[in-house]
Design a protein around this motif. Structure first.
Motif, PDB file in Angstrom:
ATOM      1  N   ASP A  29       1.731  32.999 -10.093  1.00 26.30           N
ATOM      2  CA  ASP A  29       1.850  34.097  -9.142  1.00 26.30           C
ATOM      3  C   ASP A  29       0.459  34.582  -8.726  1.00 26.30           C
ATOM      4  O   ASP A  29      -0.272  35.170  -9.526  1.00 26.30           O
ATOM      5  CB  ASP A  29       2.631  35.251  -9.778  1.00 26.30           C
ATOM      6  N   PRO A  30       0.053  34.371  -7.471  1.00 25.67           N
ATOM      7  CA  PRO A  30      -1.290  34.791  -7.048  1.00 25.67           C
ATOM      8  C   PRO A  30      -1.476  36.298  -7.011  1.00 25.67           C
ATOM      9  O   PRO A  30      -2.618  36.767  -6.916  1.00 25.67           O
ATOM     10  CB  PRO A  30      -1.422  34.174  -5.651  1.00 25.67           C
ATOM     11  N   ASP A  31      -0.376  37.054  -7.086  1.00 26.92           N
ATOM     12  CA  ASP A  31      -0.492  38.508  -7.095  1.00 26.92           C
ATOM     13  C   ASP A  31      -0.666  39.061  -8.509  1.00 26.92           C
ATOM     14  O   ASP A  31      -0.814  40.271  -8.681  1.00 26.92           O
ATOM     15  CB  ASP A  31       0.748  39.136  -6.454  1.00 26.92           C
ATOM     16  N   LYS A  32      -0.684  38.180  -9.491  1.00 28.54           N
ATOM     17  CA  LYS A  32      -0.822  38.624 -10.888  1.00 28.54           C
ATOM     18  C   LYS A  32      -2.093  38.089 -11.531  1.00 28.54           C
ATOM     19  O   LYS A  32      -2.176  38.006 -12.761  1.00 28.54           O
ATOM     20  CB  LYS A  32       0.411  38.211 -11.690  1.00 28.54           C
ATOM     21  N   ASN A  75      -9.143  38.005   0.995  1.00 25.75           N
ATOM     22  CA  ASN A  75      -8.303  38.005  -0.206  1.00 25.75           C
ATOM     23  C   ASN A  75      -6.913  38.567   0.056  1.00 25.75           C
ATOM     24  O   ASN A  75      -6.685  39.282   1.032  1.00 25.75           O
ATOM     25  CB  ASN A  75      -8.994  38.801  -1.309  1.00 25.75           C
ATOM     26  N   ARG A  76      -6.011  38.267  -0.852  1.00 27.02           N
ATOM     27  CA  ARG A  76      -4.633  38.768  -0.724  1.00 27.02           C
ATOM     28  C   ARG A  76      -4.572  40.283  -0.743  1.00 27.02           C
ATOM     29  O   ARG A  76      -3.652  40.887  -0.167  1.00 27.02           O
ATOM     30  CB  ARG A  76      -3.758  38.201  -1.848  1.00 27.02           C
ATOM     31  N   THR A  77      -5.515  40.918  -1.408  1.00 29.10           N
ATOM     32  CA  THR A  77      -5.527  42.372  -1.481  1.00 29.10           C
ATOM     33  C   THR A  77      -5.702  43.011  -0.107  1.00 29.10           C
ATOM     34  O   THR A  77      -5.387  44.191   0.070  1.00 29.10           O
ATOM     35  CB  THR A  77      -6.639  42.848  -2.422  1.00 29.10           C
ATOM     36  N   SER A  78      -6.195  42.252   0.870  1.00 27.96           N
ATOM     37  CA  SER A  78      -6.335  42.759   2.238  1.00 27.96           C
ATOM     38  C   SER A  78      -5.059  42.549   3.043  1.00 27.96           C
ATOM     39  O   SER A  78      -4.966  43.004   4.183  1.00 27.96           O
ATOM     40  CB  SER A  78      -7.493  42.051   2.948  1.00 27.96           C
ATOM     41  N   GLY A  79      -4.105  41.814   2.457  1.00 29.69           N
ATOM     42  CA  GLY A  79      -2.897  41.439   3.180  1.00 29.69           C
ATOM     43  C   GLY A  79      -2.909  40.010   3.659  1.00 29.69           C
ATOM     44  O   GLY A  79      -1.962  39.552   4.311  1.00 29.69           O
ATOM     45  N   ASN A  80      -3.975  39.272   3.353  1.00 29.61           N
ATOM     46  CA  ASN A  80      -4.113  37.882   3.798  1.00 29.61           C
ATOM     47  C   ASN A  80      -3.320  36.971   2.863  1.00 29.61           C
ATOM     48  O   ASN A  80      -3.768  36.630   1.773  1.00 29.61           O
ATOM     49  CB  ASN A  80      -5.586  37.476   3.808  1.00 29.61           C
ATOM     50  N   LYS A  81      -2.144  36.552   3.286  1.00 34.21           N
ATOM     51  CA  LYS A  81      -1.286  35.692   2.470  1.00 34.21           C
ATOM     52  C   LYS A  81      -1.465  34.210   2.800  1.00 34.21           C
ATOM     53  O   LYS A  81      -0.722  33.374   2.302  1.00 34.21           O
ATOM     54  CB  LYS A  81       0.189  36.093   2.671  1.00 34.21           C
ATOM     55  N   GLU A  82      -2.464  33.908   3.612  1.00 29.99           N
ATOM     56  CA  GLU A  82      -2.736  32.515   3.949  1.00 29.99           C
ATOM     57  C   GLU A  82      -3.738  31.883   2.978  1.00 29.99           C
ATOM     58  O   GLU A  82      -3.735  30.683   2.767  1.00 29.99           O
ATOM     59  CB  GLU A  82      -3.257  32.409   5.379  1.00 29.99           C
ATOM     60  N   SER A  83      -4.575  32.710   2.380  1.00 28.76           N
ATOM     61  CA  SER A  83      -5.602  32.205   1.472  1.00 28.76           C
ATOM     62  C   SER A  83      -4.986  31.729   0.164  1.00 28.76           C
ATOM     63  O   SER A  83      -4.204  32.442  -0.462  1.00 28.76           O
ATOM     64  CB  SER A  83      -6.624  33.296   1.164  1.00 28.76           C
ATOM     65  N   ILE A  84      -5.378  30.531  -0.245  1.00 26.41           N
ATOM     66  CA  ILE A  84      -4.925  29.958  -1.512  1.00 26.41           C
ATOM     67  C   ILE A  84      -5.990  30.128  -2.587  1.00 26.41           C
ATOM     68  O   ILE A  84      -5.687  30.418  -3.738  1.00 26.41           O
ATOM     69  CB  ILE A  84      -4.566  28.472  -1.325  1.00 26.41           C
TER      70      ILE A  84
END
Length: 537
Positions: free
Chosen positions: A212-215, A284-293
């Protein structure tokens, strides 16, 4: 990641004390030796943080004062652009001595980057192998899963380093353990065997990295980064069905999506979802960017972030507009660029390379309209025209804005310290398309490419249009400056053909140029076994 990067300064003492001298011999000099560092989960956390730091120094120019900078550097300006010149997308406008040899094909076994990338790769491998070996010792692990996790990170970075080495040099020594004794008898391992070992490493990483990239901490690896890279390595190995499956696994995992609506910093300003991804703080995902792996952490003026010498991509891609009468330096115009490279007109000025509706060609992504900004000039506010003179002086030309970066507090700042997207989902779709094309599935390739084109508001293509050359053009439209263009063209077997078609500065290229030479220092020092030079050098 940034919460523990203060400890990484110690890591680099450790890493460099066990790096390669010639090849992979050890000379322990630091009190932070592996025996008293790799005894706990925290010690290994510090160690793998060092791997992240070493990996990002692939951009490093002259060293510097940030964590990790100076442990390894490429020793000249704009090393990353040595993978862009001598291809089909840019030429060396500035005439920088670090890049010209790779454009006019005069590089030799002693050229700086030829040697520095070899040393960078094997330094990362040596440090990864050290973590792997010490993890098998008497360690006080915090959690039962820690051992496999830290081994997974190390094995990812070992594969990451070999990716560069195989692309650049072909057959290279495969080393998977600490070399305790000085050796001068290394031999070159066949590329196919090295690729097989890389696949094994990435499969292990996929099985043991977090899902999980959010964890995870910002910038930390997940299994999907390994899965994305595995797709590319399968393509390198000619395992096209496996490459397709690996790319599909990332696409279908549910954690990532192409950005199709505005987000992050400046989302209320003029722009589009594509340009948003390249705004500072939006990687980063923290900005809302869900495209970055996977995103390398290079943030400006931040502990553990990048420094002025870490990434000079801005200096490479941004024109020297401030040398044109009526302009002054401005962070909004990209900062102080040096135009080390300039895009070829065949694609950036072609009337049909981009569809009229393609947002990747919008003013927010390729700056074509420049307005004089010097308030003391009578030209202030007027539009500046491109001319043959401004192109030749490198002051004004259409400019890719992905790498615009300036700091109002230091307009001459040389670095480009936005966090850097290394893998993003758009490329995964293009890897999928490539895998399908190599299996003669043009319809499936078109479907994968069209996902990208829909986001770009570009017309969809048909199966008859889905060719390798179209895919390579699409990679320019989507990934220019992000991808290592030399690697892509070598992998697809198109380097020589496309260079001869589009690049008059490298027109003498032939098949031997698909590899760099082996560094002469390596051949000279390896006297205990035959170590042949690549053909043509």
């Amino acid at each position: 990641m940034k919460n523990i990067l203060a400890a990484a300064a110690a890591t680099f003492l450790l890493v460099t004390s066990t790096g390669c001298s010639g090849f992979l011999d050890e000379d322990l000099k630091s009190s932070l030796a592996p025996d008293n560092t790799y005894t706990s989960s925290y010690g290994f956390e510090v160690g793998v943080t060092g791997l992240y730091g070493w990996a990002r120094s692939e951009f490093n120019t002259w060293g510097g004062g940030t964590t990790g900078s100076g442990t390894t550097s490429q020793g000249q300006a704009c090393p990353y652009e040595s993978f862009q010149v001598g291809t089909d997308i840019v030429y060396a406008g500035h005439g920088d001595g670090s890049l010209v040899p790779f454009e006019n094909l005069s590089y030799t076994p002693s050229t700086t980057f030829v040697t520095s990338y070899w040393n960078w790769g094997y330094g990362l491998i040596a440090s990864s192998n050290e973590i792997l070996e010490y993890s098998e010792g008497d360690v006080s692990w915090d959690k039962p899963t820690d051992k496999a996790y830290y081994q997974a990170v190390a094995r990812f970075f070992r594969a990451y380093a070999y990716r560069y080495l195989v692309y650049l040099y072909g057959d290279v020594p495969y080393v998977d353990k600490i070399e305790k004794n000085f050796r001068i008898d290394f031999t070159r391992t066949p590329k196919t065997e090295v690729l097989g070992k890389m696949i094994e490493d990435l499969q292990f990483a996929i099985a043991n990295l977090p899902e999980d990239p959010d964890k995870v901490e910002v910038g930390q690896l997940t299994k999907w980064a390994a899965q994305h890279m595995l797709s590319e390595v399968y393509l390198m190995a000619g395992k096209y069905a496996e490459a397709e499956a690996a790319a599909k696994a990332v696409i279908d995992c549910g954690y990532f999506n192409l950005m199709t609506s505005r987000f992050g910093a400046d989302k209320d300003q003029q722009g589009d979802p594509f340009s948003d991804m390249f705004k500072e703080y939006n990687q980063n995902r923290t900005s809302g960017n869900k495209e970055s792996i996977w995103v390398m952490q290079l943030e400006y003026n931040t502990t553990g972030g990048g420094g002025e010498y870490e990434d000079w991509t801005k200096r490479a891609w941004v024109p020297k507009y401030y040398n044109e009468d009526g302009f002054v330096l401005a962070d909004t115009l990209g900062g102080r660029g040096l135009a080390q490279i300039v895009p070829f007109k065949w694609w950036i000025e072609s009337s049909d390379f981009f569809a009229a509706t393609d947002i990747r060609n919008s003013e927010y992504n390729i700056k074509r309209n420049w307005y004089y900004n010097d308030v003391t000039s009578d030209k202030y506010g007027k539009k500046a025209d491109f001319t043959d003179d401004t192109w030749s002086k490198l002051t004004l030309f259409p400019a890719v804005t992905k790498f615009f970066y300036g700091k109002a507090d230091n307009l001459s700042y040389g670095g480009n310290n936005k966090d850097r997207m290394k893998f993003r989902l758009a490329e995964t779709y293009l890897l999928l398309a490539e895998a399908r094309l190599m299996q003669n599935n043009a319809q499936g390739a078109a479907e994968a490419i069209n996902v990208i084109r829909k986001r770009a508001n570009a017309p969809e293509i048909t199966a008859s249009q889905a060719t390798i050359d179209f895919l390579l053009d699409e990679r320019i439209r989507e990934l220019v400056g992000e991808e290592l263009r030399r690697f892509t063209l070598v992998r697809t077997g198109k380097l020589v053909e496309r260079v001869k078609k589009y690049n008059p500065y490298s027109s003498t290229m032939d098949e031997h140029n698909t590899l760099w030479p082996i560094p002469q220092t390596i051949i000279d020092s390896n006297t205990g076994a035959e170590f042949p030079q690549n053909p043509g050098y």
